[in-house]
Each structure stands twice: as structure tokens, then as C-alpha cells.
Design an enzyme around this catalytic site. Sequence first.
Site, PDB file in Angstrom:
ATOM      1  N   LYS A  30      44.311  25.039  45.967  1.00 35.77           N
ATOM      2  CA  LYS A  30      43.224  25.984  45.668  1.00 35.77           C
ATOM      3  C   LYS A  30      43.289  26.399  44.195  1.00 35.77           C
ATOM      4  O   LYS A  30      44.323  26.223  43.540  1.00 35.77           O
ATOM      5  CB  LYS A  30      43.344  27.206  46.577  1.00 35.77           C
ATOM      6  CG  LYS A  30      44.617  28.020  46.355  1.00 35.77           C
ATOM      7  CD  LYS A  30      44.814  29.070  47.439  1.00 35.77           C
ATOM      8  CE  LYS A  30      46.084  29.870  47.193  1.00 35.77           C
ATOM      9  NZ  LYS A  30      46.448  30.702  48.353  1.00 35.77           N
TER      10      LYS A  30
ATOM     11  N   ARG B 235      43.605  40.076  56.846  1.00 32.92           N
ATOM     12  CA  ARG B 235      42.693  39.339  55.971  1.00 32.92           C
ATOM     13  C   ARG B 235      41.781  38.559  56.917  1.00 32.92           C
ATOM     14  O   ARG B 235      41.163  39.163  57.782  1.00 32.92           O
ATOM     15  CB  ARG B 235      43.514  38.459  54.997  1.00 32.92           C
ATOM     16  CG  ARG B 235      42.745  37.991  53.800  1.00 32.92           C
ATOM     17  CD  ARG B 235      43.651  37.423  52.681  1.00 32.92           C
ATOM     18  NE  ARG B 235      44.252  36.128  53.001  1.00 32.92           N
ATOM     19  CZ  ARG B 235      44.945  35.393  52.129  1.00 32.92           C
ATOM     20  NH1 ARG B 235      45.125  35.789  50.888  1.00 32.92           N
ATOM     21  NH2 ARG B 235      45.474  34.234  52.483  1.00 32.92           N
TER      22      ARG B 235
ATOM     23  N   HIS C  42      48.799  33.336  58.389  1.00 29.08           N
ATOM     24  CA  HIS C  42      49.449  33.421  57.074  1.00 29.08           C
ATOM     25  C   HIS C  42      50.371  34.626  57.072  1.00 29.08           C
ATOM     26  O   HIS C  42      50.019  35.690  57.583  1.00 29.08           O
ATOM     27  CB  HIS C  42      48.348  33.568  56.012  1.00 29.08           C
ATOM     28  CG  HIS C  42      48.802  33.389  54.593  1.00 29.08           C
ATOM     29  ND1 HIS C  42      49.568  32.322  54.160  1.00 29.08           N
ATOM     30  CD2 HIS C  42      48.545  34.130  53.471  1.00 29.08           C
ATOM     31  CE1 HIS C  42      49.774  32.421  52.851  1.00 29.08           C
ATOM     32  NE2 HIS C  42      49.176  33.508  52.412  1.00 29.08           N
TER      33      HIS C  42
ATOM     34  N   ARG D 111      52.477  24.890  54.534  1.00 26.26           N
ATOM     35  CA  ARG D 111      51.495  24.819  53.445  1.00 26.26           C
ATOM     36  C   ARG D 111      52.181  25.194  52.125  1.00 26.26           C
ATOM     37  O   ARG D 111      52.456  26.366  51.866  1.00 26.26           O
ATOM     38  CB  ARG D 111      50.332  25.776  53.740  1.00 26.26           C
ATOM     39  CG  ARG D 111      49.688  25.528  55.110  1.00 26.26           C
ATOM     40  CD  ARG D 111      48.475  26.416  55.322  1.00 26.26           C
ATOM     41  NE  ARG D 111      48.757  27.832  55.198  1.00 26.26           N
ATOM     42  CZ  ARG D 111      49.096  28.640  56.207  1.00 26.26           C
ATOM     43  NH1 ARG D 111      49.173  28.174  57.447  1.00 26.26           N
ATOM     44  NH2 ARG D 111      49.352  29.918  55.983  1.00 26.26           N
TER      45      ARG D 111
ATOM     46  N   TYR E  35      44.765  44.167  16.662  1.00 30.94           N
ATOM     47  CA  TYR E  35      43.901  45.320  16.934  1.00 30.94           C
ATOM     48  C   TYR E  35      44.701  46.571  17.271  1.00 30.94           C
ATOM     49  O   TYR E  35      45.658  46.519  18.047  1.00 30.94           O
ATOM     50  CB  TYR E  35      42.986  45.021  18.130  1.00 30.94           C
ATOM     51  CG  TYR E  35      41.910  44.004  17.823  1.00 30.94           C
ATOM     52  CD1 TYR E  35      40.895  44.287  16.926  1.00 30.94           C
ATOM     53  CD2 TYR E  35      41.934  42.761  18.437  1.00 30.94           C
ATOM     54  CE1 TYR E  35      39.915  43.349  16.650  1.00 30.94           C
ATOM     55  CE2 TYR E  35      40.954  41.812  18.173  1.00 30.94           C
ATOM     56  CZ  TYR E  35      39.945  42.113  17.271  1.00 30.94           C
ATOM     57  OH  TYR E  35      38.984  41.194  16.990  1.00 30.94           O
TER      58      TYR E  35
ATOM     59  N   CYS F 289      44.600  38.911  21.313  1.00 36.32           N
ATOM     60  CA  CYS F 289      43.159  38.943  21.024  1.00 36.32           C
ATOM     61  C   CYS F 289      42.446  37.974  21.975  1.00 36.32           C
ATOM     62  O   CYS F 289      43.074  37.353  22.824  1.00 36.32           O
ATOM     63  CB  CYS F 289      42.899  38.528  19.588  1.00 36.32           C
ATOM     64  SG  CYS F 289      43.839  39.464  18.365  1.00 36.32           S
ATOM     65  N   MET F 290      41.145  37.845  21.803  1.00 35.50           N
ATOM     66  CA  MET F 290      40.397  36.976  22.715  1.00 35.50           C
ATOM     67  C   MET F 290      40.834  35.512  22.603  1.00 35.50           C
ATOM     68  O   MET F 290      40.945  34.814  23.608  1.00 35.50           O
ATOM     69  CB  MET F 290      38.890  37.092  22.444  1.00 35.50           C
ATOM     70  CG  MET F 290      38.055  36.385  23.491  1.00 35.50           C
ATOM     71  SD  MET F 290      36.280  36.492  23.200  1.00 35.50           S
ATOM     72  CE  MET F 290      35.970  38.234  23.426  1.00 35.50           C
ATOM     73  N   ASP F 291      41.120  35.052  21.376  1.00 37.01           N
ATOM     74  CA  ASP F 291      41.425  33.634  21.173  1.00 37.01           C
ATOM     75  C   ASP F 291      42.751  33.372  20.471  1.00 37.01           C
ATOM     76  O   ASP F 291      43.095  32.228  20.238  1.00 37.01           O
ATOM     77  CB  ASP F 291      40.316  32.984  20.329  1.00 37.01           C
ATOM     78  CG  ASP F 291      38.961  33.137  20.981  1.00 37.01           C
ATOM     79  OD1 ASP F 291      38.631  32.302  21.824  1.00 37.01           O
ATOM     80  OD2 ASP F 291      38.251  34.114  20.659  1.00 37.01           O
TER      81      ASP F 291
HETATM   82  C1  LIG Z   1      47.741  30.348  48.821  1.00 36.40           C
HETATM   83  C2  LIG Z   1      48.008  30.055  50.209  1.00 36.40           C
HETATM   84  C3  LIG Z   1      49.085  29.245  50.581  1.00 36.40           C
HETATM   85  C4  LIG Z   1      50.135  28.796  49.604  1.00 36.40           C
HETATM   86  O1  LIG Z   1      50.921  29.904  49.248  1.00 36.40           O
HETATM   87  P1  LIG Z   1      52.207  29.770  48.301  1.00 36.40           P
HETATM   88  O2  LIG Z   1      52.869  31.070  48.374  1.00 36.40           O
HETATM   89  O3  LIG Z   1      51.647  29.502  46.947  1.00 36.40           O
HETATM   90  O4  LIG Z   1      52.998  28.632  48.796  1.00 36.40           O
HETATM   91  C5  LIG Z   1      49.204  28.888  51.886  1.00 36.40           C
HETATM   92  N1  LIG Z   1      48.310  29.313  52.805  1.00 36.40           N
HETATM   93  C6  LIG Z   1      47.281  30.108  52.492  1.00 36.40           C
HETATM   94  C7  LIG Z   1      46.348  30.559  53.558  1.00 36.40           C
HETATM   95  C8  LIG Z   1      47.089  30.525  51.197  1.00 36.40           C
HETATM   96  O5  LIG Z   1      46.076  31.320  50.893  1.00 36.40           O
END
Ligand SMILES: *Cc1c(COP(=O)(O)O)cnc(C)c1O
Length: 419
Positions: free
Chosen positions: A43, A148, A180, A239, A285, A336-338
Site C-alpha cells: 500500500k 477500524r 488486524h 501480511r 526561516y 524549507c519547502m524544497d
Molecule cells: C499496513 C497494514 C499491514 C502491514 O503492516 P506492517 O506493520 O507494516 O507490517 C498489514 N495489514 C493491514 C490491514 C495493514 O493496514
Amino acid sequence: MNEESSAFAQYPARAVVDLSAIADNLAVLKQSAPTAIQMAVVKADAYGHGILPVAMTALEAGASWLGVAQLGEALTLRYALDEAGIAREKAPILTWIAPSGADWAQALEADLDLSVSWTWVLAQICAAARETGKKARIHVKIDTGMSRAGSTLADLPALASAVRMARDEGLVEVIGAWSHLSRADDPSDEGNASTASHVHIFEAGCTILAQAGIRPELRHLSATSGILWHPEAHYDMVRAGIGMYGLSPNSAVASASDLGLRPAMTLQAPLTSVKVIEEDTPASYGGTWRSPSRRWVGLVPLGYADGILRAGSNGAPVLVNTDRGPIRTHIVGRVCMDQFIIDLGPASGEAGLPTGRTENAPAQVGDGVILFGDPATGAPLADEWASQAGTINYEIVARLGERIPRLYIGAARREENCS
Ligand SMILES: *Cc1c(COP(=O)(O)O)cnc(C)c1O
């Protein structure tokens, strides 16, 4: 000049991504969860590393699933993998953010696996399955304590019976049941109790599904911290996100090197100025830093528009590689920005030196400044940036601007591996 080299010419910074580190990190994580199938979580453009190269590397390195949050990125990934000649059944993609009214028909045509937490999502997906004649592959999400996405246990019986009806009608195939963990990186008693409770609720949810006749082949609960620290939560698939990128999910518990992980990304930029400023001269700045003595300062062409957090002002670490060896130093003044300014140490006699190569300067224009990377090379860790900026390493890499060119190295191993 090809597209890539012109991008580097126009934009001096780059994020170098070592794909062999991605592959090696997956192998390390595999040792912690040897019996579970691996999903590579890609992701947010693979946590800023670049989704397609990371996804391809992960598949070659033994991950058999890919996971993304957004439907849009799942579609983009699917079409890119098609283009690269990767068969869809060899690269299942799970996407888990389910906005109402999404183009589910397109998702089904792209053979994406979809997360289902609510009956209304199921109804929309079933409508798309009728319309396209394609059976939807779904993973039922259970809210095991994070509040969530996911069906609470109270809502699950109704969802389970709707899923069963949809399955019996031939509209969906139930591939997974999942959730999760919210505190798997927390070794305190409370953290461990939270994870135990997640597992308990997950089991109860799977029982509710089973009572409705739904026994998915893939149960999955663990991200990196679950992989490393909670074997009881491995189930059928894990995951892997942050660990695959070579960073620790909680460096207060164990650093990346403690875990045998190697950061895959090195963020670097050349110095665009090296000069002397007088004692008590303000920098950047607001003049939040004033030179404590006559000083060499350097200028780095990266800023908050690139995702360099402004909270890293006055302190975030860098490594400057010079002809005379590396210099460990830090940002002075505000980001700064850049651009941002770094301290290069005390200057003696020389006044008003022009920018460019000078005999006594500690560093030269063009010398490489590394913001973070593999600590084995002396580079600061993304974690050091995170603690300076009051955040986590995830945010340091995931926020990196798209405009920073990514340069991929370490692909040779991949070729060896694919026979
Ligand atoms: C981001 C995410 C992961 C991976 O998490 P890590 O801590 O980066 O390994 C796995 N499952 C779900 C649903 C996530 O949102």
C-alpha cells in the site's frame, strides 16, 4: 537521454531502493512465520518504495499474495502486473478500503480480492457480480478490537448469513476471514493482553462464520509485529509490511539490525552549496538556529514538499560523504519547502569563500548527503528521523514525495531466483 536519466538530471535527489534487501527481508520474516503464506503489503506506493518493482520482487522472493489499502492502487497494480506478464492467479491482490459506490464491477473484472466488513458492501459487490457474471472473491473482516474496519461480533451473525446466501447463489467465493492487530508491537502486559483479546475475538468470529457454514481457507491476522512477536496469531497467512522494507515495527523493542532486517531505501541528495557564515548568523526561516561560531554550512535540495518532515528542523541527522571521509551531522534551522541547511562544523580563517570547490572546506558542492538508509553504511536510520520529528519510521518513508526519482538496484538476485 532516456526518461529515467532525464528525471535524475532535472531533480538532483533520489531514493535508491535495494530490491535484494526486500527479498532478503522477506526471507528473514519467513523464518519467524515458517508455515504461513506471505502477503507483501505494498500500500501507499509500497511505503514510498515504488509499488511495481517491490511487488515483482516480493512475488519472486516467495510472497504469494499482495495487499493494498485503496481500490485504485489495486487496479493500477493489477494492470501493471498484467503488462509485466504476471498471471493473475499467480498474483492475488487483496484490497481493503471499501468506499460505498466504488466501481466493484471493475474490481471483479480485475480479479481483485475484496474485504467485506458490512452487509451493504456485500450487497454492492453482489450487484456487480450479477452484472458482470464474475464471482467475487471476498475476505470477511472481523473487528477484533481496533474499531477500524471489520464486523463486530454483534453484527457478524447477520453478515455471515448474508455471505452464505451470496455464496449459495454463486455470487461470491469466501477466500478469507481476517482482522488486524492494534498493539502487537507493544510488549507490555497491556499490549499482550490486547493481542490475546484480538486472537480470542477472532476465534469467536471464525466460529460464528463456521456456524453459518463458512470456513474460509485463509485466516489472517498478523502484520510485521505479529509475525515477529506473536506466533499464536500467524494462522494461514501473514501480511508483511514495514519489516519487508527493512525497518522495525517498534525500534524501542528491537532495532532493524537486531531483527536481521536491512533498510531497503537510501534517500540521498547532493550538496548544492558549501559556504562560511559568521558567528551568530541566523539560518533559515525564523532564525531558529544561529551559528555558535564561524561555521561551514551546506545546502541540501530536499524539503517538506518532498515529504521531509518540517518537524525534523534543527536536529534530524544526515551523513555527508566527502573525499576526506564521511561526516555525521544534522539539520540546522527550519526545513524549507524544497531545501534545508546542514552544519558542517567550525570554519577558521577563510572569509567570503565562493560556493564550489575550496581547499579547506570540509565538504564540496556535489558531495552526497544521505538522509537515511542502511546503518551498516553509516547512514542514519529512518527511525532517527522519526524520533526527531515525533513520529514513526512508517511515516518517514511513506510520506516521501512522488517527485523524488526512485532508483532501483539489487535486481541481479531476482534474475537468479526466477528460473
Ligand atoms: C499496513 C497494514 C499491514 C502491514 O503492516 P506492517 O506493520 O507494516 O507490517 C498489514 N495489514 C493491514 C490491514 C495493514 O493496514
